[in-house]
Design a protein around this motif. Structure first.
Motif, PDB file in Angstrom:
ATOM      1  N   VAL A   4      14.688  13.322 -34.360  1.00  0.00           N
ATOM      2  CA  VAL A   4      15.067  12.121 -35.102  1.00  0.00           C
ATOM      3  C   VAL A   4      15.559  11.231 -34.174  1.00  0.00           C
ATOM      4  O   VAL A   4      16.522  11.389 -33.420  1.00  0.00           O
ATOM      5  N   VAL A   5      15.155   9.897 -34.208  1.00  0.00           N
ATOM      6  CA  VAL A   5      15.390   9.062 -32.985  1.00  0.00           C
ATOM      7  C   VAL A   5      15.810   7.687 -33.670  1.00  0.00           C
ATOM      8  O   VAL A   5      14.942   7.367 -34.341  1.00  0.00           O
ATOM      9  N   GLU A   6      16.996   7.282 -33.423  1.00  0.00           N
ATOM     10  CA  GLU A   6      17.499   5.969 -33.991  1.00  0.00           C
ATOM     11  C   GLU A   6      17.194   4.748 -32.935  1.00  0.00           C
ATOM     12  O   GLU A   6      17.219   4.924 -31.703  1.00  0.00           O
ATOM     13  N   SER A   7      17.015   3.714 -33.456  1.00  0.00           N
ATOM     14  CA  SER A   7      17.096   2.355 -32.406  1.00  0.00           C
ATOM     15  C   SER A   7      17.434   1.235 -33.380  1.00  0.00           C
ATOM     16  O   SER A   7      17.484   1.208 -34.458  1.00  0.00           O
ATOM     17  N   GLY A   8      17.847   0.142 -32.437  1.00  0.00           N
ATOM     18  CA  GLY A   8      18.060  -1.150 -33.253  1.00  0.00           C
ATOM     19  C   GLY A   8      19.719  -1.599 -33.206  1.00  0.00           C
ATOM     20  O   GLY A   8      19.926  -2.609 -33.542  1.00  0.00           O
ATOM     21  N   GLY A   9      20.623  -0.651 -32.787  1.00  0.00           N
ATOM     22  CA  GLY A   9      21.842  -1.088 -32.801  1.00  0.00           C
ATOM     23  C   GLY A   9      22.160  -2.004 -31.439  1.00  0.00           C
ATOM     24  O   GLY A   9      21.110  -2.645 -30.585  1.00  0.00           O
ATOM     25  N   GLY A  10      23.404  -2.593 -31.633  1.00  0.00           N
ATOM     26  CA  GLY A  10      23.687  -3.705 -30.583  1.00  0.00           C
ATOM     27  C   GLY A  10      25.089  -4.289 -30.990  1.00  0.00           C
ATOM     28  O   GLY A  10      25.711  -3.849 -32.063  1.00  0.00           O
ATOM     29  N   LEU A  11      25.358  -5.568 -30.338  1.00  0.00           N
ATOM     30  CA  LEU A  11      26.341  -6.390 -30.639  1.00  0.00           C
ATOM     31  C   LEU A  11      25.889  -7.621 -31.218  1.00  0.00           C
ATOM     32  O   LEU A  11      25.033  -8.373 -30.742  1.00  0.00           O
ATOM     33  N   SER A  35      18.295   9.008 -44.920  1.00  0.00           N
ATOM     34  CA  SER A  35      19.722   8.355 -45.092  1.00  0.00           C
ATOM     35  C   SER A  35      20.260   7.747 -43.757  1.00  0.00           C
ATOM     36  O   SER A  35      20.062   8.084 -42.680  1.00  0.00           O
ATOM     37  N   TRP A  36      21.233   6.563 -44.018  1.00  0.00           N
ATOM     38  CA  TRP A  36      22.098   6.027 -42.928  1.00  0.00           C
ATOM     39  C   TRP A  36      23.584   6.310 -43.125  1.00  0.00           C
ATOM     40  O   TRP A  36      24.048   6.132 -44.111  1.00  0.00           O
ATOM     41  N   TYR A  37      24.006   7.126 -42.246  1.00  0.00           N
ATOM     42  CA  TYR A  37      25.762   7.302 -42.144  1.00  0.00           C
ATOM     43  C   TYR A  37      26.055   6.572 -41.183  1.00  0.00           C
ATOM     44  O   TYR A  37      25.383   6.159 -40.170  1.00  0.00           O
ATOM     45  N   ARG A  38      27.498   6.392 -41.151  1.00  0.00           N
ATOM     46  CA  ARG A  38      28.115   5.756 -40.155  1.00  0.00           C
ATOM     47  C   ARG A  38      29.658   6.123 -39.859  1.00  0.00           C
ATOM     48  O   ARG A  38      30.100   6.975 -40.753  1.00  0.00           O
ATOM     49  N   GLN A  39      29.984   6.044 -38.717  1.00  0.00           N
ATOM     50  CA  GLN A  39      31.502   6.749 -38.329  1.00  0.00           C
ATOM     51  C   GLN A  39      32.087   5.488 -37.541  1.00  0.00           C
ATOM     52  O   GLN A  39      31.662   5.305 -36.271  1.00  0.00           O
ATOM     53  N   ALA A  40      33.102   5.322 -37.849  1.00  0.00           N
ATOM     54  CA  ALA A  40      33.950   4.305 -36.938  1.00  0.00           C
ATOM     55  C   ALA A  40      35.221   5.095 -36.319  1.00  0.00           C
ATOM     56  O   ALA A  40      35.532   6.158 -36.757  1.00  0.00           O
ATOM     57  N   SER A  84      24.537 -10.395 -43.056  1.00  0.00           N
ATOM     58  CA  SER A  84      26.024 -10.800 -43.148  1.00  0.00           C
ATOM     59  C   SER A  84      27.148  -9.780 -42.686  1.00  0.00           C
ATOM     60  O   SER A  84      28.008  -9.449 -43.483  1.00  0.00           O
ATOM     61  N   LEU A  85      26.884  -9.445 -41.607  1.00  0.00           N
ATOM     62  CA  LEU A  85      27.551  -8.150 -40.920  1.00  0.00           C
ATOM     63  C   LEU A  85      29.011  -8.707 -40.667  1.00  0.00           C
ATOM     64  O   LEU A  85      29.140  -9.677 -40.443  1.00  0.00           O
ATOM     65  N   LYS A  86      29.748  -7.692 -40.960  1.00  0.00           N
ATOM     66  CA  LYS A  86      31.517  -7.878 -40.659  1.00  0.00           C
ATOM     67  C   LYS A  86      32.048  -7.083 -39.809  1.00  0.00           C
ATOM     68  O   LYS A  86      31.213  -6.023 -39.395  1.00  0.00           O
ATOM     69  N   PRO A  87      33.116  -7.579 -39.284  1.00  0.00           N
ATOM     70  CA  PRO A  87      33.773  -6.554 -38.014  1.00  0.00           C
ATOM     71  C   PRO A  87      33.964  -5.096 -38.753  1.00  0.00           C
ATOM     72  O   PRO A  87      33.855  -4.223 -37.857  1.00  0.00           O
ATOM     73  N   GLU A  88      34.033  -4.787 -39.965  1.00  0.00           N
ATOM     74  CA  GLU A  88      34.473  -3.704 -40.608  1.00  0.00           C
ATOM     75  C   GLU A  88      33.259  -2.666 -40.537  1.00  0.00           C
ATOM     76  O   GLU A  88      33.266  -1.774 -40.972  1.00  0.00           O
ATOM     77  N   ASP A  89      32.077  -3.328 -40.221  1.00  0.00           N
ATOM     78  CA  ASP A  89      30.934  -2.657 -40.172  1.00  0.00           C
ATOM     79  C   ASP A  89      30.689  -1.931 -38.904  1.00  0.00           C
ATOM     80  O   ASP A  89      29.764  -1.105 -38.755  1.00  0.00           O
ATOM     81  N   THR A  90      31.378  -2.218 -37.960  1.00  0.00           N
ATOM     82  CA  THR A  90      31.419  -1.596 -36.572  1.00  0.00           C
ATOM     83  C   THR A  90      31.640  -0.296 -36.580  1.00  0.00           C
ATOM     84  O   THR A  90      32.579   0.126 -37.303  1.00  0.00           O
ATOM     85  N   ALA A  91      30.575   0.417 -36.078  1.00  0.00           N
ATOM     86  CA  ALA A  91      30.601   2.000 -36.093  1.00  0.00           C
ATOM     87  C   ALA A  91      29.225   2.588 -35.485  1.00  0.00           C
ATOM     88  O   ALA A  91      28.584   1.679 -35.076  1.00  0.00           O
ATOM     89  N   VAL A  92      29.460   3.722 -35.323  1.00  0.00           N
ATOM     90  CA  VAL A  92      28.146   4.507 -34.669  1.00  0.00           C
ATOM     91  C   VAL A  92      27.367   4.856 -36.036  1.00  0.00           C
ATOM     92  O   VAL A  92      27.885   5.460 -36.982  1.00  0.00           O
ATOM     93  N   TYR A  93      25.963   4.565 -36.127  1.00  0.00           N
ATOM     94  CA  TYR A  93      25.203   4.566 -37.173  1.00  0.00           C
ATOM     95  C   TYR A  93      24.303   5.873 -37.032  1.00  0.00           C
ATOM     96  O   TYR A  93      23.732   5.838 -35.910  1.00  0.00           O
ATOM     97  N   TYR A  94      24.006   6.889 -37.897  1.00  0.00           N
ATOM     98  CA  TYR A  94      23.376   7.899 -37.555  1.00  0.00           C
ATOM     99  C   TYR A  94      22.449   8.142 -38.885  1.00  0.00           C
ATOM    100  O   TYR A  94      22.709   7.683 -39.969  1.00  0.00           O
ATOM    101  N   CYS A  95      21.224   8.397 -38.353  1.00  0.00           N
ATOM    102  CA  CYS A  95      20.094   8.743 -39.302  1.00  0.00           C
ATOM    103  C   CYS A  95      20.056  10.339 -39.632  1.00  0.00           C
ATOM    104  O   CYS A  95      20.343  10.952 -38.833  1.00  0.00           O
ATOM    105  N   TYR A  96      19.928  10.479 -40.996  1.00  0.00           N
ATOM    106  CA  TYR A  96      19.736  11.583 -41.566  1.00  0.00           C
ATOM    107  C   TYR A  96      18.522  11.873 -42.379  1.00  0.00           C
ATOM    108  O   TYR A  96      18.260  11.024 -42.944  1.00  0.00           O
TER     109      TYR A  96
END
Length: 122
Positions: A4-11, A35-40, A84-96
């Motif tokens: 399982v490989v994710e792509s597309g993250g960034g600043l 699913s998508w999970y995230r962890q800040a 409409s991304l917000k600073p609080e969306d900052t995290a590592v996003y994981y695919c499940y």
């Protein structure tokens, strides 16, 4: 073997958009839930969005109306369109993924991607 490989993250700046992709590959019989999970930093991992094989979706309250999850069953791929991304969306996003491998069709197992960093900052 399943990968399982994710792509597309960034600043991205606040108010901007990103699209994450996650592809499952290998000897797969069927994929049930994606699913998508995230962890800040300093926080627990949380479920952001979920889509089942039939296309039913669920979202974390804080992303409703801004994020959209979709999947392409023919490509074993799930997407997360984030607007409409917000600073609080900052995290590592994981695919499940919840799937059955070809060699054990009656057994569903969980597979995780390695994670992709999303940073929302000006």
């Amino acid at each position: 073997q399943v990968q399982v490989v994710e792509s597309g993250g960034g600043l991205v700046q606040p108010g901007g958009s990103l699209r994450l992709s996650c592809a499952a590959s290998g000897s797969i019989f069927a994929i049930y839930v994606m699913s998508w999970y995230r962890q800040a930093p300093g926080k627990q991992r949380e479920l952001v969005a979920r889509i089942d094989r039939g296309g039913t979706t669920n979202y974390l309250d804080s992303v409703k109306g801004r994020f959209t999850i979709s999947r392409d069953n023919a490509k074993n791929t799930v997407y997360l369109q984030m607007n409409s991304l917000k600073p609080e969306d900052t995290a590592v996003y994981y695919c499940y993924t919840d799937l059955a491998a070809a060699q054990e069709r009656n057994t569903r197992r969980a597979y995780w991607g390695q994670g992709t960093q999303v940073t929302v900052s000006s």
